[in-house]
Structure formats: C-alpha cells, structure tokens
Design a protein around this motif. Sequence first.
Motif, mmCIF file in Angstrom:
data_model
loop_
_atom_site.group_PDB
_atom_site.id
_atom_site.type_symbol
_atom_site.label_atom_id
_atom_site.label_comp_id
_atom_site.label_asym_id
_atom_site.label_seq_id
_atom_site.Cartn_x
_atom_site.Cartn_y
_atom_site.Cartn_z
ATOM 1 N N THR A 74 0.879 -1.353 -0.047
ATOM 2 C CA THR A 74 0.072 -0.112 -0.158
ATOM 3 C C THR A 74 0.838 1.401 -0.029
ATOM 4 O O THR A 74 0.278 2.382 0.308
ATOM 5 N N ASN A 75 2.165 1.222 -0.328
ATOM 6 C CA ASN A 75 3.102 2.313 -0.471
ATOM 7 C C ASN A 75 3.217 3.029 0.844
ATOM 8 O O ASN A 75 3.327 4.353 0.628
ATOM 9 N N ILE A 76 3.020 2.587 1.938
ATOM 10 C CA ILE A 76 3.135 3.335 3.089
ATOM 11 C C ILE A 76 4.637 4.046 3.346
ATOM 12 O O ILE A 76 4.854 5.229 3.572
ATOM 13 N N SER A 77 5.525 3.204 2.994
ATOM 14 C CA SER A 77 6.854 3.903 2.828
ATOM 15 C C SER A 77 7.164 4.993 1.980
ATOM 16 O O SER A 77 7.657 6.054 2.580
ATOM 17 N N GLU A 78 6.554 4.915 0.806
ATOM 18 C CA GLU A 78 6.605 6.222 -0.139
ATOM 19 C C GLU A 78 5.762 7.386 0.403
ATOM 20 O O GLU A 78 6.050 8.556 0.384
ATOM 21 N N PHE A 79 4.570 7.032 0.996
ATOM 22 C CA PHE A 79 3.723 7.967 1.687
ATOM 23 C C PHE A 79 4.575 8.744 2.656
ATOM 24 O O PHE A 79 4.542 10.155 2.671
ATOM 25 N N ILE A 80 5.181 8.305 3.637
ATOM 26 C CA ILE A 80 5.946 8.770 4.778
ATOM 27 C C ILE A 80 7.183 9.474 4.314
ATOM 28 O O ILE A 80 7.394 10.734 4.840
ATOM 29 N N HIS A 81 7.753 9.143 3.288
ATOM 30 C CA HIS A 81 8.759 9.671 2.566
ATOM 31 C C HIS A 81 8.441 11.155 1.935
ATOM 32 O O HIS A 81 8.928 12.320 2.209
ATOM 33 N N ILE A 82 7.272 11.154 1.314
ATOM 34 C CA ILE A 82 6.777 12.372 0.683
ATOM 35 C C ILE A 82 6.129 13.179 1.821
ATOM 36 O O ILE A 82 6.342 14.349 1.690
ATOM 37 N N LEU A 83 5.479 12.694 2.707
ATOM 38 C CA LEU A 83 5.036 13.379 3.938
ATOM 39 C C LEU A 83 6.190 14.194 4.663
ATOM 40 O O LEU A 83 5.992 15.318 5.081
ATOM 41 N N SER A 84 7.274 13.753 4.752
ATOM 42 C CA SER A 84 8.432 14.416 5.602
ATOM 43 C C SER A 84 8.874 15.573 4.592
ATOM 44 O O SER A 84 9.305 16.399 5.117
ATOM 45 N N ILE A 85 8.852 15.336 3.397
ATOM 46 C CA ILE A 85 9.124 16.511 2.473
ATOM 47 C C ILE A 85 8.098 17.759 2.520
ATOM 48 O O ILE A 85 8.564 18.873 2.795
ATOM 49 N N ASN A 86 6.933 17.285 2.573
ATOM 50 C CA ASN A 86 5.868 18.348 3.003
ATOM 51 C C ASN A 86 6.239 19.046 4.196
ATOM 52 O O ASN A 86 6.127 20.481 4.358
ATOM 53 N N ALA A 87 6.444 18.238 5.201
ATOM 54 C CA ALA A 87 6.772 18.727 6.574
ATOM 55 C C ALA A 87 8.029 19.851 6.647
ATOM 56 O O ALA A 87 7.940 20.667 7.535
ATOM 57 N N LEU A 88 9.070 19.639 5.982
ATOM 58 C CA LEU A 88 9.945 20.490 5.731
ATOM 59 C C LEU A 88 9.850 21.969 5.190
ATOM 60 O O LEU A 88 10.607 22.846 5.718
ATOM 61 N N LYS A 89 8.635 22.045 4.762
ATOM 62 C CA LYS A 89 8.014 23.346 4.274
ATOM 63 C C LYS A 89 7.554 24.239 5.453
ATOM 64 O O LYS A 89 7.534 25.433 5.377
ATOM 65 N N LEU A 90 7.524 23.365 6.606
ATOM 66 C CA LEU A 90 7.037 24.285 8.004
ATOM 67 C C LEU A 90 8.189 24.228 8.935
ATOM 68 O O LEU A 90 8.246 25.551 9.410
ATOM 69 N N ARG A 91 8.960 23.423 9.175
ATOM 70 C CA ARG A 91 10.106 23.329 10.131
ATOM 71 C C ARG A 91 11.167 22.866 9.446
ATOM 72 O O ARG A 91 11.087 21.893 8.556
ATOM 73 N N ASN A 92 12.615 23.059 9.924
ATOM 74 C CA ASN A 92 13.658 22.382 9.189
ATOM 75 C C ASN A 92 14.177 21.085 9.630
ATOM 76 O O ASN A 92 15.401 21.086 9.875
ATOM 77 N N LYS A 93 13.116 20.371 10.379
ATOM 78 C CA LYS A 93 14.018 19.169 10.839
ATOM 79 C C LYS A 93 12.833 17.912 10.982
ATOM 80 O O LYS A 93 11.899 18.121 11.349
ATOM 81 N N ILE A 94 13.406 16.853 10.391
ATOM 82 C CA ILE A 94 12.755 15.769 10.458
ATOM 83 C C ILE A 94 13.280 14.644 11.532
ATOM 84 O O ILE A 94 14.590 14.397 11.280
ATOM 85 N N ILE A 95 12.697 13.918 12.257
ATOM 86 C CA ILE A 95 13.510 12.652 13.160
ATOM 87 C C ILE A 95 12.538 11.558 12.649
ATOM 88 O O ILE A 95 11.326 11.328 12.816
ATOM 89 N N PHE A 96 13.429 10.507 12.004
ATOM 90 C CA PHE A 96 12.997 9.228 11.376
ATOM 91 C C PHE A 96 13.411 8.113 11.720
ATOM 92 O O PHE A 96 14.834 7.675 11.687
ATOM 93 N N PHE A 97 12.653 7.424 12.721
ATOM 94 C CA PHE A 97 13.017 6.158 13.108
ATOM 95 C C PHE A 97 12.971 5.114 12.079
ATOM 96 O O PHE A 97 11.616 4.674 11.834
ATOM 97 N N ASP A 98 13.959 4.616 11.569
ATOM 98 C CA ASP A 98 14.020 3.410 10.615
ATOM 99 C C ASP A 98 14.137 2.045 11.301
ATOM 100 O O ASP A 98 15.244 1.725 11.085
ATOM 101 N N LEU A 99 13.049 1.663 11.621
ATOM 102 C CA LEU A 99 13.015 0.375 12.310
ATOM 103 C C LEU A 99 12.996 -0.913 11.483
ATOM 104 O O LEU A 99 13.366 -2.063 11.729
ATOM 105 N N ASN A 100 12.401 -0.479 10.189
ATOM 106 C CA ASN A 100 12.292 -1.659 9.153
ATOM 107 C C ASN A 100 13.199 -1.428 7.984
ATOM 108 O O ASN A 100 13.007 -2.060 6.923
ATOM 109 N N ASN A 101 14.261 -0.609 8.127
ATOM 110 C CA ASN A 101 15.153 -0.248 6.895
ATOM 111 C C ASN A 101 14.476 -0.052 5.703
ATOM 112 O O ASN A 101 14.556 -0.457 4.732
ATOM 113 N N THR A 102 13.329 0.823 5.977
ATOM 114 C CA THR A 102 12.789 1.285 4.623
ATOM 115 C C THR A 102 13.324 2.671 4.207
ATOM 116 O O THR A 102 12.820 3.041 3.150
#
Length: 326
Positions: A113-141
Amino acid sequence: MSNSIEALRKYNISEKDIEKLKTIGITSIQGLYMTSRKSILNIKGFTEKKVKNIFNEANKVEPYGFFQNGKEFNKEREDTIYKIPTGSKNLDNIIEGGLESNSINEIIGEGNTNISEFIHILSINALKLRNKIIFFDLNNTFNKEKIQLYAKGMNMNGKKCLENFQLIKDIALFDELIDELDVITYDTQNTNCSLIIIDSLITIFQKLFKDSINNQNNKEIKSELEIKYEIESKLGQVLIMLKRISHLYNIPIVITRYINNENTEQQNDLIKSDPNIEIILNYECKTRLKFKKIKNDKIKCIILNSPMISEKDCKFIITEKGILDC
C-alpha cells in the motif's frame, strides 16, 4: 499556548537556573508541570527549596490546572496547532487539512500500500513548515534516493532536504528505543522539528513477543498472559513518552504498522494474539488511517477512528510528483 520558560526571568528565577531547566527539555511552563520533581531535583545545584520556589513562581505565570472554557481552548488551538498537508486534496479534506501537530497518528496497511513512499513524501511536505525531521527507521525502509526523487518532483532541493533528516537506525530492543526517546525529550533543538516518524513502532514489540514466546531457556518461565501484559505495559510507556514529546515541542508524530493479508496466517503475530494492543493504539492515537490497494496502483484511505473527524474514505495515487488525487 503555554508560556515560555523564559517568563520566569521576571519572577526572580536566575538565567542560569532557566538554562539548566532547558537542558532537560523544559522549554515551557506546561513542560515544567509535566516533568516530575524528582527529575528536576537531579539537576546539579537544585534543592527542594529551589524547586519549590520555581514551581511557586511558575504558578504566577500560568496557574497549574487552570480552567479554560471552550472558546479559549479553540483560540489556543488556532494559534498553536499546525497541519502537514499530504498533497492530495481529497485526503486533506477528509482529515481536515492534514496531520495535526501535538498528536500521535497511525497509518496501517499491507506491504503493497506504499506506506513507505507516503511517509517519505509527507516528510518533504513537513520540511516546508520547520527544518527538521526525526525518522526512526526500524524496518530499513528509509531511502535517500526516494527523498531526492520526490523532492525534485515537488520542486525542492533533494540534497538540502536530506540534510534536515535525523535518521535513527539499528534499534532492535525496547530499552534502546526508550533511550532514544529520552534523548529527544531533552533536546531543546527539537523546537525546529516538524515531524517524527516511527517506521514501524510495532516491530520492536513484535520481536519482543516472538522472543518471549520462543525462549524456552529462560530460568523464569512466564505464561503467555504475563508476556502480553508486559508488552502492553511497555507499549503504553512508549506512547506516553511520545505524547509528551509531541506536546512539549508541538510536533505531529506518525507511527506506521504493516499488516498481513487477511487470508494469510502468521504464527506469533502480536496483534492477532493480543487484541488489547489494538485497543491501546486506538485510545492513544488521535487519527488512525488504513490504506488499502485498489486497481491501477490507487490507494484507498479509510479513517479508522478520530475523536474530531467522522469515518470517511478517499482515493489517492503516489507518483514522482507526490501524493495526488485520482
């Protein structure tokens, strides 16, 4: 919005003591109230008398447990809460503008269902608001190439986007996760963080469940009921920490969960074995979205539950240009 801890300067709390409070993640009066006195007493030079005085002066700035009517509450939400848009107007409409700050949100779906792709894009959208993303990559995605690809499609600089990611990998144990969350809680630089993603939170508890069930050499043999209770307690502990972080720094937190096909049985599956896990997540998460793949690579999104949003669904598609309507 809670007053800044800096407000204590006007009430004869020294600059040095205020800076020491900041070192353990206390940046607001509300943050002070949410921190145990024991933790504050652990600060070097802080005595019972000093801590009592700090709380007394803080109460003058912002009364502890003060009454707030509905109008004041709504005004505070309008002034402080921000939303991360997904890019799909259909999806943003059903979640009322995007995923809210100061909340935990869960995205559930099968592996296709492309959840991995979704959260990658959501992160980029979030960078338009503030300049830091914390990403716990527990599944190596996490995929750097995906970030650069989607950033380019959204007219953003991929390399600059990557520089703003704090990637946390190689966590397999519960205690390791707690240690990382402790660090985040007390890192005052997280005021610049726009999104925290944990992909996927349940991975740690699934491993803990399997290891506990399969471990026959343990001197202290636990029943399956005891194992489930221990896991439920630990999940609750993590969710409480995440709520505190989201409140302290006004950050939206997104946790993901990948589920098996309904027709596929899997031994030692935590969620199937312990329905209480689903109940805990249902209670602690503000919005829970379920993704389902349909024809032509389209994704159907269903709102499973949300206290302020009615159950709705919509369709979207993921392309190199982001999350789009279809």
